[in-house]
Write a protein that holds these residues in place. Structure first.
Motif, short mmCIF file in Angstrom:
data_model
loop_
_atom_site.label_atom_id
_atom_site.label_comp_id
_atom_site.label_asym_id
_atom_site.label_seq_id
_atom_site.Cartn_x
_atom_site.Cartn_y
_atom_site.Cartn_z
N ILE A 59 -13.58 22.49 16.05
CA ILE A 59 -12.25 22.02 15.62
C ILE A 59 -11.25 21.99 16.77
O ILE A 59 -10.53 21.00 16.97
N LEU A 72 -5.21 15.51 9.91
CA LEU A 72 -4.57 16.22 11.01
C LEU A 72 -4.66 15.43 12.32
O LEU A 72 -3.75 15.49 13.15
N ASN A 73 -5.76 14.71 12.52
CA ASN A 73 -5.83 13.80 13.67
C ASN A 73 -4.70 12.78 13.60
O ASN A 73 -4.13 12.39 14.63
N THR A 93 -8.33 14.44 20.60
CA THR A 93 -7.53 13.40 19.92
C THR A 93 -6.25 13.13 20.68
O THR A 93 -5.84 11.97 20.85
N LEU A 117 -1.57 14.12 15.07
CA LEU A 117 -1.63 14.14 16.54
C LEU A 117 -1.57 12.74 17.14
O LEU A 117 -1.16 12.57 18.28
N SER A 120 -1.79 20.64 18.66
CA SER A 120 -3.20 20.55 18.27
C SER A 120 -3.83 21.93 18.16
O SER A 120 -4.66 22.18 17.28
N GLN A 130 -9.95 16.51 8.76
CA GLN A 130 -10.02 16.05 10.15
C GLN A 130 -9.14 14.83 10.40
O GLN A 130 -8.32 14.81 11.32
N PHE A 143 -9.47 18.35 18.15
CA PHE A 143 -8.04 18.03 18.04
C PHE A 143 -7.41 17.84 19.43
O PHE A 143 -6.55 16.98 19.61
N LEU A 155 -2.54 23.63 14.91
CA LEU A 155 -3.19 23.03 13.74
C LEU A 155 -4.63 23.50 13.61
O LEU A 155 -5.12 23.76 12.50
N SER A 156 -5.33 23.62 14.74
CA SER A 156 -6.72 24.09 14.72
C SER A 156 -6.83 25.49 14.15
O SER A 156 -7.69 25.79 13.32
#
Length: 456
Positions: free
Chosen positions: A141, A64-65, A148, A68, A98, A61, A145, A101-102
């Protein structure tokens, strides 16, 4: 945000940006706190299962956050340079990123979660709680994202109060859903630790929807017309987002994954030790919101001043932020020394868990002081868009030095599980020194560059 001419004005702007971010981070951290706390009061096995699930999920989490979060320095520098017309384009590109990526995370989870948990040889109840906790979290998820990106956009404009209010609204909803789904109140199913994952996933959808409406209709954001045009995916924008975001993401991943790795390594100990470790780590993570919030504020402020070519102001904000973080860490350290037992009792009624948690909290005091230096320094570096060296320094400090030291002490000395915490302290201390050194180099470069430009 606005031009500041005196130290007093800078302090006012610093706290104007910081305080809402801090409240937001504390509220977001409180979701994990209540997941852990309320699961712990259900049973030690549920606390241990949630601990394993959180340890697997958090590095993914946050990493990857971090990718972003590249939108924050991009937007802050665009605003500082008076290029507001380009903001919506980059925000839409970040939202597309995002979503991709999710989807990748969901696909990876389908194939990896079970093999990873099976390799850990957990007690059956702990294994089941960890698996279904992660399964439930998967439904949140995509909104997490997307939120974010929207949050980073609003924060980059200095409008941190809006994300604060969104998060404060969502926190009681999360607690209520935990109350219903963990304990089976008001006719809801009694899911134990698994219920906390379902509650958090539902909360993520709520905060995404609120953030989307705010970014679209809020008076402070109307001039940016974020959703007035839905741009297609653009390779050039993704290249910039990834160029800045991937090093940020890796740096955050390496930092958070080291804590998760320690928790997973400690799965070889009994359930009581795992539960106590997770309780202490969860509280330490809550305290970490102080330097993390300062880190995020510095990214915004340093990015804004750098975009406006005011290197001296950017340096002043860096000093203010790091100094504030160190001062606050000393205050919280004293608090832990005095009220360690009371903190431990927040997480469990089991006497063994309480006693072990107190011991782990003593070690937490030392690495949070290093965090107070390292984390805000990274925020300042992101404001300068200097991100590549930071993730290399993070990897060196935590994985080349910290984790091996902890492993050796835990396996081949009498320190046992406490050896891992000593390794964490060592890695964080090395990282703090290296990040400060890098920041001084970057600031010197920007000062020389400005002087050269003025001379020409």
């Amino acid at each position: 945000m606005q031009l500041t001419l005196s130290i007093g004005q800078k302090w006012r702007q610093f706290f104007y940006i910081l305080l809402p971010i801090l409240i937001t981070q504390l509220a977001l951290s409180a979701m994990t706190f209540f997941d852990t706390n309320m699961s712990g009061h259900f049973s030690p096995a549920d606390l241990a299962g949630v601990a394993i699930g959180v340890s697997l999920w958090i590095p993914v989490q946050t990493g990857l956050n971090g990718i972003l979060m590249a939108i924050t320095p991009i937007v802050s520098q665009l605003v500082g340079a008076q290029h507001k017309d380009k903001v919506s384009y980059y925000v839409i590109q970040a939202l597309w990123l995002s979503l991709v990526l999710s989807i990748l995370v969901l696909i990876a989870g389908i194939f990896l979660i079970n093999p990873i948990l099976n390799s850990m040889k957990l007690e059956p109840r702990v294994h089941n709680v960890a698996f279904y906790y992660l399964f439930s979290m998967a439904f949140g998820i995509i909104p997490l994202f997307a939120y974010t990106v929207l949050r980073s956009f609003m924060d980059a404009l200095g409008q941190t109060r809006f994300t604060m209010m969104i998060t404060l609204i969502s926190l009681p909803i999360n607690i209520l859903l935990n109350y219903l789904l963990i304990y089976g109140n008001w006719g809801f199913p009694r899911l134990g630790g698994v219920g906390s994952g379902a509650a958090t996933a539902t909360t993520y959808w709520i905060i995404m929807l609120i953030a989307g409406i705010t970014a679209h209709r809020g008076k402070k954001f109307a001039e940016y017309r974020i959703f007035s045009k839905i741009y297609g995916i653009a390779a050039s924008a993704w290249k910039e987002l990834i160029h800045i975001g991937v090093p940020i993401g890796f740096a955050i991943f390496f930092e958070t994954a080291i804590f998760s790795a320690v928790t997973l390594l400690m799965s070889s100990y009994n359930t009581v030790t795992i539960a106590a470790h997770q309780a202490a780590m969860n509280f330490a993570s809550t305290l970490y919101m102080l330097p993390l919030s300062i880190c995020m504020a510095l990214t915004i402020l340093v990015g804004y001043e750098t975009g406006a070519k005011r290197s001296r102001d950017a340096k002043t904000y860096s000093v203010m932020g790091i100094g504030s973080a160190v001062g606050l860490s000393l205050i919280t350290a004293i608090g832990l020394l005095i009220w360690g037992e009371q903190v431990a009792r927040l997480y469990s009624n089991d006497p063994q868990v309480i006693q072990l948690t107190q011991h782990f909290l003593i070690y937490a005091i030392f690495f949070q002081i290093s965090d107070a230096i390292a984390t805000p320094t990274q925020g300042a570096l992101r404001g300068y868009k200097d991100v590549n060296p930071a993730f290399l320094l993070t990897f060196l400090s935590y994985w080349v030095i910290g984790l091996p030291v902890g492993y050796v002490l835990a396996r081949w000395t009498s320190w046992g599980p406490y050896g891992y915490w000593i390794g964490l302290i060592t890695g964080l201390a090395v990282g703090a020194i290296l990040f400060l050194w890098r920041l001084m180099l970057v600031q010197r470069h920007f000062t020389v560059k400005k002087q050269h430009t003025e001379a020409v």
